[in-house]
Design a protein around this motif. Structure first.
Motif, PDB file in Angstrom:
ATOM      1  N   THR A   1       0.824  -1.205   0.000  1.00 10.89           N
ATOM      2  CA  THR A   1       0.000   0.000   0.000  1.00 10.89           C
ATOM      3  C   THR A   1       0.859   1.257   0.000  1.00 10.89           C
ATOM      4  O   THR A   1       1.969   1.254   0.548  1.00 10.89           O
ATOM      5  CB  THR A   1      -0.920   0.027   1.237  1.00 10.89           C
ATOM      6  OG1 THR A   1      -1.756   1.205   1.203  1.00 10.89           O
ATOM      7  CG2 THR A   1      -0.116   0.054   2.533  1.00 10.89           C
ATOM      8  N   PRO A   2       0.340   2.334  -0.593  1.00  8.33           N
ATOM      9  CA  PRO A   2       1.018   3.621  -0.396  1.00  8.33           C
ATOM     10  C   PRO A   2       0.692   4.144   0.997  1.00  8.33           C
ATOM     11  O   PRO A   2      -0.302   3.720   1.608  1.00  8.33           O
ATOM     12  CB  PRO A   2       0.394   4.518  -1.482  1.00  8.33           C
ATOM     13  CG  PRO A   2      -0.969   3.939  -1.703  1.00  8.33           C
ATOM     14  CD  PRO A   2      -0.828   2.452  -1.484  1.00  8.33           C
ATOM     15  N   ILE A   3       1.536   5.012   1.495  1.00 10.52           N
ATOM     16  CA  ILE A   3       1.290   5.654   2.783  1.00 10.52           C
ATOM     17  C   ILE A   3       1.097   7.148   2.554  1.00 10.52           C
ATOM     18  O   ILE A   3       1.936   7.803   1.943  1.00 10.52           O
ATOM     19  CB  ILE A   3       2.461   5.433   3.757  1.00 10.52           C
ATOM     20  CG1 ILE A   3       2.681   3.929   4.005  1.00 10.52           C
ATOM     21  CG2 ILE A   3       2.225   6.164   5.075  1.00 10.52           C
ATOM     22  CD1 ILE A   3       1.526   3.220   4.676  1.00 10.52           C
ATOM     23  N   PHE A   4      -0.038   7.659   3.020  1.00 12.81           N
ATOM     24  CA  PHE A   4      -0.328   9.084   2.941  1.00 12.81           C
ATOM     25  C   PHE A   4      -0.592   9.601   4.349  1.00 12.81           C
ATOM     26  O   PHE A   4      -1.388   9.030   5.087  1.00 12.81           O
ATOM     27  CB  PHE A   4      -1.555   9.358   2.074  1.00 12.81           C
ATOM     28  CG  PHE A   4      -1.430   8.845   0.663  1.00 12.81           C
ATOM     29  CD1 PHE A   4      -0.456   9.345  -0.190  1.00 12.81           C
ATOM     30  CD2 PHE A   4      -2.284   7.866   0.187  1.00 12.81           C
ATOM     31  CE1 PHE A   4      -0.345   8.893  -1.489  1.00 12.81           C
ATOM     32  CE2 PHE A   4      -2.179   7.399  -1.117  1.00 12.81           C
ATOM     33  CZ  PHE A   4      -1.206   7.910  -1.959  1.00 12.81           C
ATOM     34  N   LYS A   5       0.065  10.668   4.730  1.00 12.50           N
ATOM     35  CA  LYS A   5      -0.165  11.282   6.044  1.00 12.50           C
ATOM     36  C   LYS A   5      -0.088  10.234   7.157  1.00 12.50           C
ATOM     37  O   LYS A   5      -0.957  10.126   8.016  1.00 12.50           O
ATOM     38  CB  LYS A   5      -1.507  12.021   6.056  1.00 12.50           C
ATOM     39  CG  LYS A   5      -1.547  13.180   5.063  1.00 12.50           C
ATOM     40  CD  LYS A   5      -2.868  13.901   5.072  1.00 12.50           C
ATOM     41  CE  LYS A   5      -2.857  15.041   4.054  1.00 12.50           C
ATOM     42  NZ  LYS A   5      -4.159  15.729   3.953  1.00 12.50           N
ATOM     43  N   ALA A   6       0.953   9.438   7.067  1.00  8.78           N
ATOM     44  CA  ALA A   6       1.333   8.483   8.126  1.00  8.78           C
ATOM     45  C   ALA A   6       0.431   7.264   8.244  1.00  8.78           C
ATOM     46  O   ALA A   6       0.493   6.538   9.229  1.00  8.78           O
ATOM     47  CB  ALA A   6       1.418   9.180   9.483  1.00  8.78           C
TER      48      ALA A   6
ATOM     49  N   HIS B   1       7.547   7.909   6.604  1.00  9.42           N
ATOM     50  CA  HIS B   1       6.318   7.121   6.519  1.00  9.42           C
ATOM     51  C   HIS B   1       6.552   5.645   6.838  1.00  9.42           C
ATOM     52  O   HIS B   1       5.600   4.893   7.021  1.00  9.42           O
ATOM     53  CB  HIS B   1       5.719   7.224   5.118  1.00  9.42           C
ATOM     54  CG  HIS B   1       5.084   8.554   4.822  1.00  9.42           C
ATOM     55  ND1 HIS B   1       4.120   9.110   5.618  1.00  9.42           N
ATOM     56  CD2 HIS B   1       5.276   9.416   3.788  1.00  9.42           C
ATOM     57  CE1 HIS B   1       3.737  10.270   5.100  1.00  9.42           C
ATOM     58  NE2 HIS B   1       4.426  10.482   3.999  1.00  9.42           N
ATOM     59  N   SER B   2       7.802   5.216   6.890  1.00 11.53           N
ATOM     60  CA  SER B   2       8.087   3.795   7.088  1.00 11.53           C
ATOM     61  C   SER B   2       7.530   3.274   8.414  1.00 11.53           C
ATOM     62  O   SER B   2       7.203   2.090   8.538  1.00 11.53           O
ATOM     63  CB  SER B   2       9.591   3.543   7.022  1.00 11.53           C
ATOM     64  OG  SER B   2      10.277   4.245   8.048  1.00 11.53           O
ATOM     65  N   LEU B   3       7.418   4.144   9.399  1.00 14.68           N
ATOM     66  CA  LEU B   3       6.885   3.721  10.701  1.00 14.68           C
ATOM     67  C   LEU B   3       5.436   3.264  10.605  1.00 14.68           C
ATOM     68  O   LEU B   3       4.956   2.525  11.463  1.00 14.68           O
ATOM     69  CB  LEU B   3       6.990   4.876  11.707  1.00 14.68           C
ATOM     70  CG  LEU B   3       8.415   5.299  12.087  1.00 14.68           C
ATOM     71  CD1 LEU B   3       8.369   6.550  12.966  1.00 14.68           C
ATOM     72  CD2 LEU B   3       9.141   4.176  12.803  1.00 14.68           C
ATOM     73  N   ALA B   4       4.733   3.674   9.557  1.00 18.03           N
ATOM     74  CA  ALA B   4       3.321   3.309   9.414  1.00 18.03           C
ATOM     75  C   ALA B   4       3.132   1.804   9.275  1.00 18.03           C
ATOM     76  O   ALA B   4       2.069   1.271   9.612  1.00 18.03           O
ATOM     77  CB  ALA B   4       2.705   4.027   8.215  1.00 18.03           C
ATOM     78  N   ILE B   5       4.139   1.108   8.780  1.00 19.48           N
ATOM     79  CA  ILE B   5       4.021  -0.347   8.666  1.00 19.48           C
ATOM     80  C   ILE B   5       3.801  -0.966  10.041  1.00 19.48           C
ATOM     81  O   ILE B   5       2.949  -1.832  10.224  1.00 19.48           O
ATOM     82  CB  ILE B   5       5.270  -0.945   7.993  1.00 19.48           C
ATOM     83  CG1 ILE B   5       5.308  -0.561   6.511  1.00 19.48           C
ATOM     84  CG2 ILE B   5       5.287  -2.465   8.153  1.00 19.48           C
ATOM     85  CD1 ILE B   5       6.532  -1.066   5.777  1.00 19.48           C
ATOM     86  N   ASP B   6       4.550  -0.488  11.037  1.00 21.32           N
ATOM     87  CA  ASP B   6       4.452  -1.083  12.366  1.00 21.32           C
ATOM     88  C   ASP B   6       3.293  -0.544  13.198  1.00 21.32           C
ATOM     89  O   ASP B   6       2.710  -1.299  13.979  1.00 21.32           O
ATOM     90  CB  ASP B   6       5.771  -0.889  13.119  1.00 21.32           C
ATOM     91  CG  ASP B   6       6.876  -1.792  12.589  1.00 21.32           C
ATOM     92  OD1 ASP B   6       6.562  -2.937  12.213  1.00 21.32           O
ATOM     93  OD2 ASP B   6       8.033  -1.357  12.513  1.00 21.32           O
ATOM     94  N   PHE B   7       2.955   0.753  13.043  1.00 18.84           N
ATOM     95  CA  PHE B   7       1.881   1.248  13.912  1.00 18.84           C
ATOM     96  C   PHE B   7       0.521   1.291  13.231  1.00 18.84           C
ATOM     97  O   PHE B   7      -0.485   1.536  13.896  1.00 18.84           O
ATOM     98  CB  PHE B   7       2.224   2.618  14.526  1.00 18.84           C
ATOM     99  CG  PHE B   7       2.161   3.790  13.599  1.00 18.84           C
ATOM    100  CD1 PHE B   7       0.962   4.277  13.124  1.00 18.84           C
ATOM    101  CD2 PHE B   7       3.329   4.451  13.231  1.00 18.84           C
ATOM    102  CE1 PHE B   7       0.916   5.383  12.285  1.00 18.84           C
ATOM    103  CE2 PHE B   7       3.290   5.547  12.399  1.00 18.84           C
ATOM    104  CZ  PHE B   7       2.076   6.015  11.913  1.00 18.84           C
ATOM    105  N   ALA B   8       0.451   1.006  11.922  1.00 19.28           N
ATOM    106  CA  ALA B   8      -0.847   0.995  11.244  1.00 19.28           C
ATOM    107  C   ALA B   8      -1.140  -0.358  10.596  1.00 19.28           C
ATOM    108  O   ALA B   8      -2.206  -0.942  10.805  1.00 19.28           O
ATOM    109  CB  ALA B   8      -0.912   2.103  10.187  1.00 19.28           C
TER     110      ALA B   8
END
Length: 201
Positions: free
Chosen positions: A79-84, A118-125
């Motif tokens: 997925t793309p990440i937009f706004k975290a 935005h890479s942190l979004a993998i772990d927290f989202a």
């Protein structure tokens, strides 16, 4: 024969998210010549996903994709990440799935973004979403920033993709993936929580 479905939620055409999904497909074919790989673009199913969200019933084309995902041995979610966080299209697709259909299924998590932050979004989202659905996310996740598509970053990106795919294939070829939907275990049920955390009075 092992079957792997790659779900990509890229919103533009062309899309770096789709490009990342295609790189994953290449890696699977390279590491397991017997595996069948299918790439599903959610962009093409946007209207059907919206209809299913509103009505609770999946149109035939979407239902065919859902059946494909459910029947797959492994899943790669890109997925793309937009706004975290991931876009609504990505979340809506997994919202229309029954809660337990991914139970025990090995999943690779991957994302693209305009900046490495935005890479942190993998772990927290992303991980919490698949943890809720009781899927088995492999340890290695892959995030691709604009740097990774340059000449200096491409080799490192390919290495990360290969490692994530190797972990996925290892689970699929190993001693099983643990429990399945028939085990009927809900880690967040009141019963399970009361057993795991008995009163201390």
């Amino acid at each position: 024969m092992t079957s792997i479905v790659i779900v990509t939620a890229g919103l533009s055409d062309p899309s770096t998210t789709r490009l990342l999904a295609d790189r994953f497909a290449e890696s699977v074919r390279k590491q397991d010549g017997d595996a069948t790989v299918s790439v599903v673009s959610l962009r093409e199913l946007a209207h059907e996903i919206t209809d299913a969200t509103l009505t609770g019933f999946a149109p035939p084309r979407l239902q065919s994709v859902i059946d494909q995902v459910v029947a797959a041995d492994g899943l790669i979610a890109v997925t793309p990440i937009f706004k975290a966080s991931y876009p609504g299209l990505f979340k809506s697709f997994f919202d229309v799935l029954d809660t337990d259909v991914l139970t025990g299924k090995p999943v690779v998590l991957a994302a693209t973004g305009g900046t490495a932050r935005h890479s942190l979004a993998i772990d927290f989202a992303m991980r919490p979403l698949f943890a809720y659905m009781q899927a088995m996310a492999v340890p290695m996740a892959v995030f691709a920033s604009p740097y990774d598509w340059g000449s200096e970053g491409t080799n490192a990106l390919v290495d990360r993709i290969d490692r994530a795919v190797a972990e996925l294939i290892s689970l699929l070829k190993g001693n099983g993936t643990g429990r399945g939907p028939s085990d009927d275990i809900d880690l967040f049920s009141d019963t399970f929580l009361s057993i795991s955390n008995p009163p201390t009075d």
